[in-house]
Every structure is written in structure tokens, then in C-alpha cells.
Design a protein around this motif. Sequence first.
Motif, PDB file in Angstrom:
ATOM      1  N   GLY A   1      -3.105   0.147  26.834  1.00 13.60           N
ATOM      2  CA  GLY A   1      -2.827  -0.033  25.416  1.00 13.60           C
ATOM      3  C   GLY A   1      -2.774   1.280  24.674  1.00 13.60           C
ATOM      4  N   PHE A   2      -2.046   1.284  23.562  1.00 16.61           N
ATOM      5  CA  PHE A   2      -1.811   2.538  22.846  1.00 16.61           C
ATOM      6  C   PHE A   2      -1.782   2.325  21.334  1.00 16.61           C
ATOM      7  N   SER A   3      -2.372   3.260  20.636  1.00 17.31           N
ATOM      8  CA  SER A   3      -2.104   3.412  19.211  1.00 17.31           C
ATOM      9  C   SER A   3      -0.872   4.312  19.127  1.00 17.31           C
ATOM     10  N   VAL A   4      -0.041   4.108  18.122  1.00 20.07           N
ATOM     11  CA  VAL A   4       1.165   4.923  17.963  1.00 20.07           C
ATOM     12  C   VAL A   4       1.118   5.585  16.598  1.00 20.07           C
ATOM     13  N   GLY A   5       1.211   6.914  16.586  1.00 25.00           N
ATOM     14  CA  GLY A   5       1.141   7.662  15.334  1.00 25.00           C
ATOM     15  C   GLY A   5       2.413   8.435  15.057  1.00 25.00           C
ATOM     16  N   ILE A   6       2.304   9.370  14.116  1.00 26.95           N
ATOM     17  CA  ILE A   6       3.436  10.217  13.709  1.00 26.95           C
ATOM     18  C   ILE A   6       3.945  10.994  14.921  1.00 26.95           C
ATOM     19  N   PRO A   7       5.270  11.103  15.155  1.00 26.48           N
ATOM     20  CA  PRO A   7       6.394  10.501  14.418  1.00 26.48           C
ATOM     21  C   PRO A   7       7.037   9.367  15.213  1.00 26.48           C
ATOM     22  N   HIS A   8       6.262   8.679  16.038  1.00 26.10           N
ATOM     23  CA  HIS A   8       6.827   7.790  17.056  1.00 26.10           C
ATOM     24  C   HIS A   8       6.856   6.306  16.698  1.00 26.10           C
ATOM     25  N   LYS A   9       6.381   5.918  15.518  1.00 23.24           N
ATOM     26  CA  LYS A   9       6.202   4.489  15.234  1.00 23.24           C
ATOM     27  C   LYS A   9       7.508   3.697  15.254  1.00 23.24           C
ATOM     28  N   GLU A  10       8.592   4.317  14.852  1.00 25.66           N
ATOM     29  CA  GLU A  10       9.876   3.609  14.862  1.00 25.66           C
ATOM     30  C   GLU A  10      10.543   3.676  16.232  1.00 25.66           C
ATOM     31  N   ALA A  11      10.488   4.864  16.849  1.00 27.98           N
ATOM     32  CA  ALA A  11      11.090   5.021  18.186  1.00 27.98           C
ATOM     33  C   ALA A  11      10.385   4.133  19.201  1.00 27.98           C
TER      34      ALA A  11
ATOM     35  N   ASN B   1       2.540   0.250  15.494  1.00 30.65           N
ATOM     36  CA  ASN B   1       1.451   1.226  15.597  1.00 30.65           C
ATOM     37  C   ASN B   1       0.505   0.881  16.740  1.00 30.65           C
ATOM     38  N   THR B   2       0.814  -0.224  17.435  1.00 33.60           N
ATOM     39  CA  THR B   2      -0.003  -0.657  18.570  1.00 33.60           C
ATOM     40  C   THR B   2       0.910  -1.225  19.648  1.00 33.60           C
TER      41      THR B   2
ATOM     42  N   TYR C   1       3.013  -4.251  18.242  1.00 28.92           N
ATOM     43  CA  TYR C   1       2.412  -4.883  17.061  1.00 28.92           C
ATOM     44  C   TYR C   1       2.329  -3.859  15.938  1.00 28.92           C
ATOM     45  N   ASN C   2       2.057  -4.362  14.728  1.00 30.93           N
ATOM     46  CA  ASN C   2       1.804  -3.469  13.602  1.00 30.93           C
ATOM     47  C   ASN C   2       0.557  -3.937  12.861  1.00 30.93           C
ATOM     48  N   THR C   3      -0.524  -3.164  12.972  1.00 31.21           N
ATOM     49  CA  THR C   3      -1.760  -3.489  12.240  1.00 31.21           C
ATOM     50  C   THR C   3      -1.893  -2.641  10.970  1.00 31.21           C
ATOM     51  N   ASP C   4      -0.935  -1.721  10.754  1.00 29.30           N
ATOM     52  CA  ASP C   4      -0.960  -0.887   9.540  1.00 29.30           C
ATOM     53  C   ASP C   4      -0.745  -1.711   8.284  1.00 29.30           C
TER      54      ASP C   4
ATOM     55  N   VAL D   1       4.606   2.242  -6.276  1.00 31.67           N
ATOM     56  CA  VAL D   1       5.337   3.464  -5.951  1.00 31.67           C
ATOM     57  C   VAL D   1       4.879   3.969  -4.584  1.00 31.67           C
ATOM     58  N   LEU D   2       5.817   4.033  -3.664  1.00 26.00           N
ATOM     59  CA  LEU D   2       5.519   4.436  -2.290  1.00 26.00           C
ATOM     60  C   LEU D   2       6.141   5.804  -2.004  1.00 26.00           C
ATOM     61  N   VAL D   3       5.323   6.718  -1.503  1.00 25.66           N
ATOM     62  CA  VAL D   3       5.809   8.043  -1.099  1.00 25.66           C
ATOM     63  C   VAL D   3       5.793   8.102   0.420  1.00 25.66           C
ATOM     64  N   GLY D   4       6.957   8.245   1.016  1.00 27.19           N
ATOM     65  CA  GLY D   4       7.056   8.299   2.470  1.00 27.19           C
ATOM     66  C   GLY D   4       7.785   7.098   3.017  1.00 27.19           C
ATOM     67  N   ALA D   5       8.757   7.351   3.913  1.00 30.89           N
ATOM     68  CA  ALA D   5       9.562   6.252   4.465  1.00 30.89           C
ATOM     69  C   ALA D   5       9.531   6.246   5.981  1.00 30.89           C
ATOM     70  N   GLY D   6       8.458   6.805   6.572  1.00 30.37           N
ATOM     71  CA  GLY D   6       8.293   6.777   8.018  1.00 30.37           C
ATOM     72  C   GLY D   6       7.676   5.469   8.469  1.00 30.37           C
ATOM     73  N   GLY D   7       7.035   5.501   9.642  1.00 28.45           N
ATOM     74  CA  GLY D   7       6.469   4.279  10.205  1.00 28.45           C
ATOM     75  C   GLY D   7       5.420   3.640   9.321  1.00 28.45           C
ATOM     76  N   ALA D   8       4.477   4.434   8.832  1.00 31.17           N
ATOM     77  CA  ALA D   8       3.434   3.896   7.942  1.00 31.17           C
ATOM     78  C   ALA D   8       4.044   3.423   6.629  1.00 31.17           C
ATOM     79  N   GLY D   9       5.005   4.187   6.127  1.00 26.26           N
ATOM     80  CA  GLY D   9       5.674   3.805   4.884  1.00 26.26           C
ATOM     81  C   GLY D   9       6.392   2.468   5.005  1.00 26.26           C
ATOM     82  N   ARG D  10       7.035   2.251   6.137  1.00 25.70           N
ATOM     83  CA  ARG D  10       7.727   0.973   6.352  1.00 25.70           C
ATOM     84  C   ARG D  10       6.731  -0.188   6.314  1.00 25.70           C
TER      85      ARG D  10
END
Length: 512
Positions: A285-295, A314-315, A328-331, A365-374
Amino acid sequence: MGLKNDLVVYTRLECESCEEMTCCIEKAKEEGADLVELCIDDFTFSDISQLELLLKQRSLPSIVSFRSKSPINSEGKKTCIQVLKLAVELDVEFVEVDTEVVCHEVVAELMKSRSNSKIIASTYVNGGNPTKETLCNSIINLQSTGADIIKLVIDVAYITDVAPVFHMLTHSQVPLIVRAQGDRGLISQLLGPKYGAFFVCGSLGGKYTPGLPSLTTIKQVYKLQYVNPDTRIFGVISNPVGHSKGPLLHNPAFRHTGYNGIYVPLLVDNVKEFFRVFSCNDYAGFSVGIPHKEAAVRCCDEVDPLAKSIGAVNTIIRRPSDGKLIGYNTDCEACVTAIEDALRERQKTNGHASNVSPIAGKLFVLVGAGGAGRAIAFGAKSRGARVVIFNRKYERAKALAAAVSCDALPYEHLNDFCPEKGMILANASAVGMQPKSDQTPISKEALRSYELVFDAVYTPRNTRLLQEATEVGATVVSGVEMFVRQALGQFKLFTNGLAPVDFMRRIVYEQF
């Protein structure tokens, strides 16, 4: 001096004087080292008697090594042989012979003259991208010396280059010590014991060495003495990864629940290649962080519907029955519920309470459009918030806004954006993360328009953004709260339901 443990934790000491070496030996002892490698090539002595005194007075079992960092002349070889012979005469526990410095005949001579010392034959494999064939050839060459133990020090360019190292550890017919150098080689030490490594190298406190965990984390966080062939591997896939607090949380939680697992930092450049190489069920199992959450979504065989709609995971869990990767996404829930709970607490204080989400109808207001932002954008939208997205790359903000059915504006307009008071601000960018903790995505003056400010950054815990939001009277929610909530979700997925909630919360708020 004898060694009592099956797994030996050692550290390399590169010192220039007897006094410095003696001091470092004592420090290594305090930090839990079982053994020290005394790197005599860096050591300055006017007479061999100084080295003799050091070897007689040392307080820990030792390896004496002499490795030249540059081409060595005949005088240097003579000194090297003199040092190694002295170590054997004094019954130093391990004497390491660099086969690039001295010939095989010297190894044979030391083997013949030694009484109790174990002889290590070592070599350095440089150039990165080591293949099984290259490593096998190096091992065969070292074995031909007849040494008791062989040792490889390897340069790696990518984390996937460490896979052949684990293969060698598993199949070597002679006791083998391996160390992969560089940040991407860290798992050679942390996961080595699973594959049969009996020596693990750590760095001395205050002396960071790329690719080496610190002695204190080996002993206190990872507790590698408990790792065995049945240990399941978990980790955080990120780049950078050094900021992650995941190992500080998940490893104690595994031990608390009696689960045989280890959680390690994984500095990954190409996530698809990582999953191709590390494909066995042991990598569970893996946590997924910057910048790989979308890939990482594209690497999964199946994706949970929420994560699929978000477009980021992110998981990732490897399903034991068929080895398939499930994303999965637990964010999403972690962030949104943290914000909701903070707003509800504020409402209680003001005498207002409601079963409706306190985010509903709010300008978010959301700043950031990466994996966490999504994840945050979809979560806020699902609760009825009016979401507006800002991102340094405007096209990325517009793409996310189209996916969520909300608005996007250019990043440079953020400070001037104030259509109403009582808004919510969520920073899902890396702005303000260590080591650039002096930065903030928005001016302090602009924060006066916000009722609540959330920062997904949790290193440092109290970011500049949160400090300034507090100063202007906004309610603040730290990324630490999101971290612990998403980590609890991940841990349940990792262990199929186990999650010591109170224990994990206590660790986070006491140690982070």
C-alpha cells in the motif's frame, strides 16, 4: 567486544583527528549504534601509534576501513596496508579491504594472519542504473577473494535501481553488506532487513548523509530489528519526500496494533515505472503525494468512484488476491470535515447551530489546482459551496473549474478578490512549505475578508499564512488536522479496518 544482535546498526565516522573520532564514537553509542565504521582514509595521524591508541581505547565494536576518494599512489597503498594489518593485529572486529585500492593477495594475507577479525572485501559500483548482471559480476569478483563478508557501495540514479540490490541480498551465498548512495537509495537500508541484510547503516545526528536514515529514526521510528521476510511494505510516493511525517505516524501505529508492516519514504521520479518494478504483493500500500496524485490514477487497475470523479488518488492498495492496484482519495473528506468542524465550533461559540454543512452557500476560495486542490474543490462543491479557483498556471485552474463546474481566476487577482466578507480560503499549493516557510500565497491585508483559513501545508505546522490569518481574526485550520484525518483513512485501508484513532491523534499532536 562482541555483537549481541542479529541486525547490526552501524554508522560511518569520517573524522580528521583522534579527539574528533573518540567524541563521535561516544555520540554514536548514545544514539544506539551497535558498531562504528572508522574511515581511516580521512584520519590524520603523524605516527601509527596514534591510531593504535584509538583502536585500543574505542568503546564500540568497529569496522576499520581505508577507502581512497581519488586515485591512490604507492605511498598511499603502503599506508592502507599498514592500517589494515594493525587492525588485524589488534583484533578489531571487522577489517574492510577496498579491492580497488589493494590486490586480492592482501586479503589472503590478512585472512591468514587474523585471529578473531572478520575480513570484509568491498568495492564501489558507480555510474547509476546498476543491473543484476553488473552486481553479480562484482559479487563474484569479491567472493573470489575468500573474504568472510563482501560489501557493495552503489550509486543509484532512481529508486527503481535499488530493486537489483534486494535480489542480490536474497540470493547471495556469502554474507553481504549493501549500501545504495543518494536520496533515492534510502530504502536499501530501511527495507534491507526484509531481504536478509544483517548490517544497516545510519547517519550520526547532525551529519545528514543522502541515502542514510539517522541512527535515531532506525532505532525509534522504524525499529528495523522487527522487520522480517513477512513484513508488508507501505510508503509515501512523493518528490520531494523528505518533509513527509507519514513514517513518524504509521510505523508506531503498526506496532501499536500488532500489524507486521513498515512505512517508508519513497522518492519517486516516474510513478508508472515504480509500480512496474516493485510489483510483488509485499509492496502492499502507498500514500501518494506531490506531484504524483493525478498521474497515479492512470497506474491503478481500479479507482474508487470518489477518487475517479476527483481525478486524483492519495492512497493505493495492492489487492492481495490478484495484485491489482486500487486507488482511493482520503484527502477530500479529511479536508472538508476539518473545515466543517472548525466552522461548527465557531457557530456554537456564537450561539448558532445547524445540521446543514456550514460550508453550504459560502464563497470558497481555493489556491492550487493539483491533486490536493482537486480533492478539496470536489469536496467543497459537494457540500454546496461556491468555489473559485486560483492557480499560478491559469490554464490548470480553468481545467479544474470546468471539471467541478465552478469559476477560475488568474492568480495575480487573488489579493484583490473581495466580492464579499466571511469567505473561506483553502491553500492547497506548496507555497509556505519548508524550506520556504517565509512565503505565503496571499497578503495579510487580503485575509481580513475571510472567516476561515485552511492551509494544507503541515511543515511547518503553523505556517506564515495561518499566523497572519490568526492576527486578523480568522478561524484557522492547520494542515496537520487534514493530515491526521486522511492518514486515519489510509491506515484503515492499509490494514483492512484497523485504526487506533486516539493513539494516532496523540502522536500527531505531541510530535508534529
